[in-house]
Design an enzyme around this catalytic site. Structure first.
Site, PDB file in Angstrom:
ATOM      1  N   ASP A  13       6.430  -3.748   1.826  1.00  0.00           N
ATOM      2  CA  ASP A  13       5.404  -3.959   2.849  1.00  0.00           C
ATOM      3  C   ASP A  13       5.601  -5.245   3.646  1.00  0.00           C
ATOM      4  O   ASP A  13       4.637  -5.881   4.084  1.00  0.00           O
ATOM      5  CB  ASP A  13       3.987  -3.965   2.221  1.00  0.00           C
ATOM      6  CG  ASP A  13       3.673  -2.658   1.526  1.00  0.00           C
ATOM      7  OD1 ASP A  13       4.219  -1.621   1.950  1.00  0.00           O
ATOM      8  OD2 ASP A  13       2.878  -2.675   0.566  1.00  0.00           O
ATOM      9  N   GLU A  14       6.841  -5.613   3.850  1.00  0.00           N
ATOM     10  CA  GLU A  14       7.143  -6.856   4.572  1.00  0.00           C
ATOM     11  C   GLU A  14       6.954  -6.698   6.077  1.00  0.00           C
ATOM     12  O   GLU A  14       6.915  -7.693   6.811  1.00  0.00           O
ATOM     13  CB  GLU A  14       8.591  -7.293   4.295  1.00  0.00           C
ATOM     14  CG  GLU A  14       8.904  -7.627   2.845  1.00  0.00           C
ATOM     15  CD  GLU A  14       9.369  -6.408   2.040  1.00  0.00           C
ATOM     16  OE1 GLU A  14       9.241  -5.276   2.557  1.00  0.00           O
ATOM     17  OE2 GLU A  14       9.840  -6.593   0.915  1.00  0.00           O
ATOM     18  N   HIS A  41       5.295   2.770   6.344  1.00  0.00           N
ATOM     19  CA  HIS A  41       5.844   1.846   7.348  1.00  0.00           C
ATOM     20  C   HIS A  41       4.952   1.903   8.583  1.00  0.00           C
ATOM     21  O   HIS A  41       4.948   2.899   9.311  1.00  0.00           O
ATOM     22  CB  HIS A  41       7.287   2.228   7.687  1.00  0.00           C
ATOM     23  CG  HIS A  41       8.241   2.000   6.541  1.00  0.00           C
ATOM     24  ND1 HIS A  41       9.591   2.210   6.635  1.00  0.00           N
ATOM     25  CD2 HIS A  41       8.022   1.540   5.284  1.00  0.00           C
ATOM     26  CE1 HIS A  41      10.156   1.901   5.474  1.00  0.00           C
ATOM     27  NE2 HIS A  41       9.224   1.505   4.642  1.00  0.00           N
ATOM     28  N   THR A 129       3.152   5.241  -6.651  1.00  0.00           N
ATOM     29  CA  THR A 129       2.402   5.871  -5.557  1.00  0.00           C
ATOM     30  C   THR A 129       2.063   7.325  -5.892  1.00  0.00           C
ATOM     31  O   THR A 129       1.429   7.998  -5.078  1.00  0.00           O
ATOM     32  CB  THR A 129       3.228   5.841  -4.257  1.00  0.00           C
ATOM     33  OG1 THR A 129       4.465   6.502  -4.520  1.00  0.00           O
ATOM     34  CG2 THR A 129       3.503   4.416  -3.795  1.00  0.00           C
ATOM     35  N   THR A 238      10.920   0.908  -8.319  1.00  0.00           N
ATOM     36  CA  THR A 238      11.052   2.279  -7.856  1.00  0.00           C
ATOM     37  C   THR A 238      12.362   2.823  -8.421  1.00  0.00           C
ATOM     38  O   THR A 238      13.085   2.118  -9.139  1.00  0.00           O
ATOM     39  CB  THR A 238      10.981   2.360  -6.317  1.00  0.00           C
ATOM     40  OG1 THR A 238      10.745   3.715  -5.945  1.00  0.00           O
ATOM     41  CG2 THR A 238      12.253   1.860  -5.646  1.00  0.00           C
ATOM     42  N   PRO A 303      -5.781  -2.279  -2.606  1.00  0.00           N
ATOM     43  CA  PRO A 303      -5.687  -3.678  -2.171  1.00  0.00           C
ATOM     44  C   PRO A 303      -4.368  -4.277  -2.675  1.00  0.00           C
ATOM     45  O   PRO A 303      -3.977  -4.032  -3.809  1.00  0.00           O
ATOM     46  CB  PRO A 303      -6.882  -4.363  -2.859  1.00  0.00           C
ATOM     47  CG  PRO A 303      -7.529  -3.354  -3.724  1.00  0.00           C
ATOM     48  CD  PRO A 303      -6.899  -2.023  -3.512  1.00  0.00           C
ATOM     49  N   LYS A 330       4.102 -11.721  10.033  1.00  0.00           N
ATOM     50  CA  LYS A 330       2.724 -12.099   9.714  1.00  0.00           C
ATOM     51  C   LYS A 330       2.480 -13.608   9.679  1.00  0.00           C
ATOM     52  O   LYS A 330       1.642 -14.100   8.929  1.00  0.00           O
ATOM     53  CB  LYS A 330       2.288 -11.425   8.406  1.00  0.00           C
ATOM     54  CG  LYS A 330       2.475  -9.898   8.454  1.00  0.00           C
ATOM     55  CD  LYS A 330       1.774  -9.129   7.367  1.00  0.00           C
ATOM     56  CE  LYS A 330       0.380  -8.744   7.734  1.00  0.00           C
ATOM     57  NZ  LYS A 330      -0.151  -7.617   6.941  1.00  0.00           N
ATOM     58  N   LEU A 331       3.232 -14.319  10.501  1.00  0.00           N
ATOM     59  CA  LEU A 331       3.010 -15.765  10.588  1.00  0.00           C
ATOM     60  C   LEU A 331       1.569 -16.053  10.995  1.00  0.00           C
ATOM     61  O   LEU A 331       0.935 -16.985  10.505  1.00  0.00           O
ATOM     62  CB  LEU A 331       3.975 -16.384  11.611  1.00  0.00           C
ATOM     63  CG  LEU A 331       3.889 -17.910  11.676  1.00  0.00           C
ATOM     64  CD1 LEU A 331       4.582 -18.546  10.481  1.00  0.00           C
ATOM     65  CD2 LEU A 331       4.469 -18.448  12.975  1.00  0.00           C
TER      66      LEU A 331
HETATM   67  P1  GDP Z   1       6.536  -1.974   5.687  1.00  0.00           P
HETATM   68  O1  GDP Z   1       6.248  -1.020   4.583  1.00  0.00           O
HETATM   69  O2  GDP Z   1       7.548  -2.992   5.309  1.00  0.00           O
HETATM   70  O3  GDP Z   1       6.885  -1.294   6.973  1.00  0.00           O
HETATM   71  O4  GDP Z   1       5.161  -2.777   5.949  1.00  0.00           O
HETATM   72  P2  GDP Z   1       3.676  -2.142   5.985  1.00  0.00           P
HETATM   73  O5  GDP Z   1       3.522  -1.373   7.231  1.00  0.00           O
HETATM   74  O6  GDP Z   1       3.380  -1.445   4.713  1.00  0.00           O
HETATM   75  O7  GDP Z   1       2.798  -3.439   5.970  1.00  0.00           O
HETATM   76  C1  GDP Z   1       2.834  -4.376   7.002  1.00  0.00           C
HETATM   77  C2  GDP Z   1       1.418  -4.487   7.602  1.00  0.00           C
HETATM   78  O8  GDP Z   1       1.320  -5.664   8.363  1.00  0.00           O
HETATM   79  C3  GDP Z   1       1.071  -3.382   8.549  1.00  0.00           C
HETATM   80  O9  GDP Z   1      -0.310  -3.160   8.500  1.00  0.00           O
HETATM   81  C4  GDP Z   1       1.475  -3.933   9.912  1.00  0.00           C
HETATM   82  O10 GDP Z   1       0.772  -3.355  11.012  1.00  0.00           O
HETATM   83  C5  GDP Z   1       1.095  -5.367   9.748  1.00  0.00           C
HETATM   84  N1  GDP Z   1       1.930  -6.330  10.478  1.00  0.00           N
HETATM   85  C6  GDP Z   1       3.276  -6.314  10.654  1.00  0.00           C
HETATM   86  N2  GDP Z   1       3.683  -7.442  11.260  1.00  0.00           N
HETATM   87  C7  GDP Z   1       2.564  -8.174  11.476  1.00  0.00           C
HETATM   88  C8  GDP Z   1       2.332  -9.466  12.028  1.00  0.00           C
HETATM   89  O11 GDP Z   1       3.244 -10.174  12.442  1.00  0.00           O
HETATM   90  N3  GDP Z   1       1.048  -9.911  12.037  1.00  0.00           N
HETATM   91  C9  GDP Z   1       0.014  -9.166  11.563  1.00  0.00           C
HETATM   92  N4  GDP Z   1      -1.206  -9.698  11.609  1.00  0.00           N
HETATM   93  N5  GDP Z   1       0.200  -7.951  11.031  1.00  0.00           N
HETATM   94  C10 GDP Z   1       1.464  -7.464  10.977  1.00  0.00           C
HETATM   95  P1  IMO Z   2       7.221   0.379   1.636  1.00  0.00           P
HETATM   96  O1  IMO Z   2       8.492   1.085   2.062  1.00  0.00           O
HETATM   97  C1  IMO Z   2       4.927  -1.413  -1.574  1.00  0.00           C
HETATM   98  C2  IMO Z   2       5.611   0.254  -5.583  1.00  0.00           C
HETATM   99  C3  IMO Z   2       4.492   0.958  -6.319  1.00  0.00           C
HETATM  100  C4  IMO Z   2       4.921   0.765  -7.759  1.00  0.00           C
HETATM  101  C5  IMO Z   2       6.437   0.828  -7.696  1.00  0.00           C
HETATM  102  C6  IMO Z   2       7.023   2.192  -8.030  1.00  0.00           C
HETATM  103  O2  IMO Z   2       6.052   0.724   2.479  1.00  0.00           O
HETATM  104  O3  IMO Z   2       7.495  -1.086   1.507  1.00  0.00           O
HETATM  105  P2  IMO Z   2       7.086   4.557  -6.837  1.00  0.00           P
HETATM  106  O4  IMO Z   2       5.994   5.386  -6.224  1.00  0.00           O
HETATM  107  O5  IMO Z   2       8.178   4.197  -5.917  1.00  0.00           O
HETATM  108  O6  IMO Z   2       7.607   5.174  -8.118  1.00  0.00           O
HETATM  109  O7  IMO Z   2       6.336   3.204  -7.296  1.00  0.00           O
HETATM  110  O8  IMO Z   2       6.778   0.452  -6.373  1.00  0.00           O
HETATM  111  N1  IMO Z   2       5.898   0.791  -4.238  1.00  0.00           N
HETATM  112  C7  IMO Z   2       5.632   0.157  -3.095  1.00  0.00           C
HETATM  113  N2  IMO Z   2       5.010  -1.017  -2.870  1.00  0.00           N
HETATM  114  N3  IMO Z   2       5.458  -0.715  -0.550  1.00  0.00           N
HETATM  115  C8  IMO Z   2       6.136   0.441  -0.757  1.00  0.00           C
HETATM  116  O9  IMO Z   2       6.852   1.030   0.211  1.00  0.00           O
HETATM  117  C9  IMO Z   2       6.190   0.959  -2.075  1.00  0.00           C
HETATM  118  N4  IMO Z   2       6.759   2.053  -2.639  1.00  0.00           N
HETATM  119  C10 IMO Z   2       6.565   1.941  -3.956  1.00  0.00           C
HETATM  120  O10 IMO Z   2       3.248   0.352  -6.034  1.00  0.00           O
HETATM  121  O11 IMO Z   2       4.574  -0.523  -8.234  1.00  0.00           O
HETATM  122 MG    MG Z   3       4.629  -0.339   3.471  1.00  0.00          MG
END
Ligand code: GDP
Ligand code: IMO
Ligand code: MG
Length: 436
Positions: A13-14, A41, A129, A238, A303, A330-331
């Site tokens: 979730d970066e 994503h 998940t 994972t 959360p 997310k700076l």
């Molecule tokens: P991913 O799984 O690595 O693609 O990341 P996620 O989508 O799960 O989580 C990133 C979250 O942060 C999402 O809700 C994005 O819309 C949000 N996001 C991404 N970049 C920024 C940023 O620079 N600032 C803020 N406030 N939110 C961001």
């Molecule tokens: P993105 O691509 C954050 C975590 C789960 C669990 C572990 C294993 O959006 O970054 P899994 O369902 O893969 O067997 O779960 O990994 N996990 C994630 N955490 N972002 C994800 O994907 C994740 N995909 C799996 O919470 O701890």
């Molecule tokens: Mg994600």
């Protein structure tokens, strides 16, 4: 940089989706190289806001060929639902292709995942998940898996399913679940084959031609290195390899084809699910990071656990992935913090360590923090390095120093354009990551 791997540098979730969406404006091809629809994503652009699970985040550029690679696992029913959502938003999806070698998440896989998770208690829970990722990759490794290509070959499909059904049913019986009805499963698989067949292809010539033709190819990772099957916090991981090494085998290209490895890293830490997370904050700062950063899982809505930036794990991630550059996201979430902390080492049994110990020890470490002054200025409208507050630049330099890689992008908001781009090093007389 024709071939760039975009990988998660932390616990997932970066902001990989947001970075790939931005870069894909100029990309010819995007390949998701591992994982399944456990991904969430998030992409925010002119089409709206989307949480992509399986479809590569380059899908918003109609000229980009989007490939679900051989190293991924695909739940056809969920993929078809995701395709519908995107079509309803006005996307044509003409360029979506699926590797015939990618494995199929069958209906019993999420069921097995949920049952296995229910059987784990307390601190042993992985917090998966429940998308069936572990059981699908387990079947792949046990050589009883079904591949997407099999869906388009009725005789072969039936042979494979009938041959593997006894083993699958034994696994279900052990967990107290009813057996699979073979005929019904075959029928479902054939229907998926009909619905997806035209997109299921041999990706080798597609990707080889793109790479050999000097086209711009992005390799999109899922999750982050701390949940890598081999290099993460096993067993709280994972079942695939999100680290850059997984990009070669998962997409199907030689290691020396990759020019750039872009590590996507949040300006602080989050994790969802179980396992050690050394910088976790259970105080008001943690709650504030969650509130301001809207840190709730894009797939499960859970959360996210939040904490300060972990400089030890970033060093580890940087070595394993060979980051040539970083995208710090997310700076803006840190804008209102008077002080920001950053972990530079761990204390373990009275010793200071700067490397990542194995899981049982990682559960016991105490983070050692340094404190940085906050900038107390909104950054969301900032678009150049020079406009960033001085304290923010200093903090970013420290991140780059700990990672041993220069920063190329700084994201200050979720929208496609909310980004500071530093890819013309030297233009402003700066070398990000070195200059103060
Ligand atoms: P991913 O799984 O690595 O693609 O990341 P996620 O989508 O799960 O989580 C990133 C979250 O942060 C999402 O809700 C994005 O819309 C949000 N996001 C991404 N970049 C920024 C940023 O620079 N600032 C803020 N406030 N939110 C961001
Ligand atoms: P993105 O691509 C954050 C975590 C789960 C669990 C572990 C294993 O959006 O970054 P899994 O369902 O893969 O067997 O779960 O990994 N996990 C994630 N955490 N972002 C994800 O994907 C994740 N995909 C799996 O919470 O701890
Ligand atoms: Mg994600």
């Amino acid at each position: 940089m024709p071939v760039t791997a975009v990988v998660g540098a932390q616990w997932g979730d970066e902001g990989k989706g947001r970075v790939v969406d931005y870069l894909a404006q100029r990309a010819d091809m995007v390949v998701r190289f591992q994982g399944g629809d456990n991904a969430g994503h998030t992409v925010v652009n002119d089409f709206g806001e989307f949480a992509l699970h399986m479809i590569p985040s380059g899908v918003f550029n109609p000229d980009t060929v989007c490939i679900v690679g051989a190293g991924a696992v695909v739940n056809p029913a969920n993929l078809l639902a995701e395709m519908k959502t995107l079509r309803d938003a006005g996307l044509a999806l003409d360029n979506l292709r699926l590797a015939r070698r990618a494995h199929v998440v069958l209906p019993q896989h999420p069921q097995l995942d949920a049952l296995a998770e229910a059987a784990r208690s307390g601190a042993d829970k992985i917090g998966t998940t429940k998308r069936g990722i572990g059981p699908t990759y387990a079947d792949k490794a046990a050589r009883i898996g079904l591949r997407l290509g099999d869906l388009t070959r009725p005789e072969w499909l039936e042979r494979r399913l009938r041959q593997t059904l006894p083993a699958r049913n034994r696994a279900l019986a052990e967990l107290g679940a009813p057996p699979i009805d073979g005929d019904a499963l075959i029928e479902r698989c054939l229907a998926w084959g009909d619905a997806l067949g035209g997109r299921i292809v041999d990706t080798v010539p597609l990707i080889r031609d793109a790479v050999q033709g000097g086209r711009r190819v992005l390799l999109e990772g899922q999750l982050g290195v701390m949940r890598d099957l081999d290099w993460g916090i096993y067993p709280f991981v994972t079942s695939s390899n999100p680290a850059a090494g997984g990009a070669y085998s998962g997409a199907g290209l030689p290691p020396n084809a990759i020019d750039t490895v872009l590590g996507v890293v949040k300006a602080y830490s989050t994790a969802v699910g179980g396992g050690p997370f050394p910088c976790e904050l259970t105080d008001t700062d943690g709650a504030r990071l969650r509130d301001v950063g809207k840190e709730y899982g894009a797939t499960t809505g859970r959360p996210r656990r939040c904490g300060w930036f972990d400089g030890v794990s970033i060093g580890y991630a940087s070595w394993l992935n060979g980051f040539t550059a970083l995208a710090v996201t997310k700076l803006d979430v840190l804008d209102g913090f008077e002080e920001i902390r950053l972990c530079t080492g761990y204390r373990l049994d009275g010793q200071t360590i700067d490397h990542l110990p194995d899981t049982p020890d990682l559960e016991r470490v105490e983070p050692i923090y340094e404190t940085w002054p906050g900038w107390m200025t909104p950054t969301r409208d900032v678009r150049t390095w020079r406009e960033l507050p001085k304290a923010a630049r200093a903090y970013l330099h420290r991140i780059a120093e700990l990672a041993g890689a220069p920063i190329r992008y700084v994201s200050v908001g979720p929208g496609r354009g909310e980004l500071v781009v530093l890819d013309t090093y030297g233009v402003e007389g700066l070398t990000p990551g070195v200059e103060r």
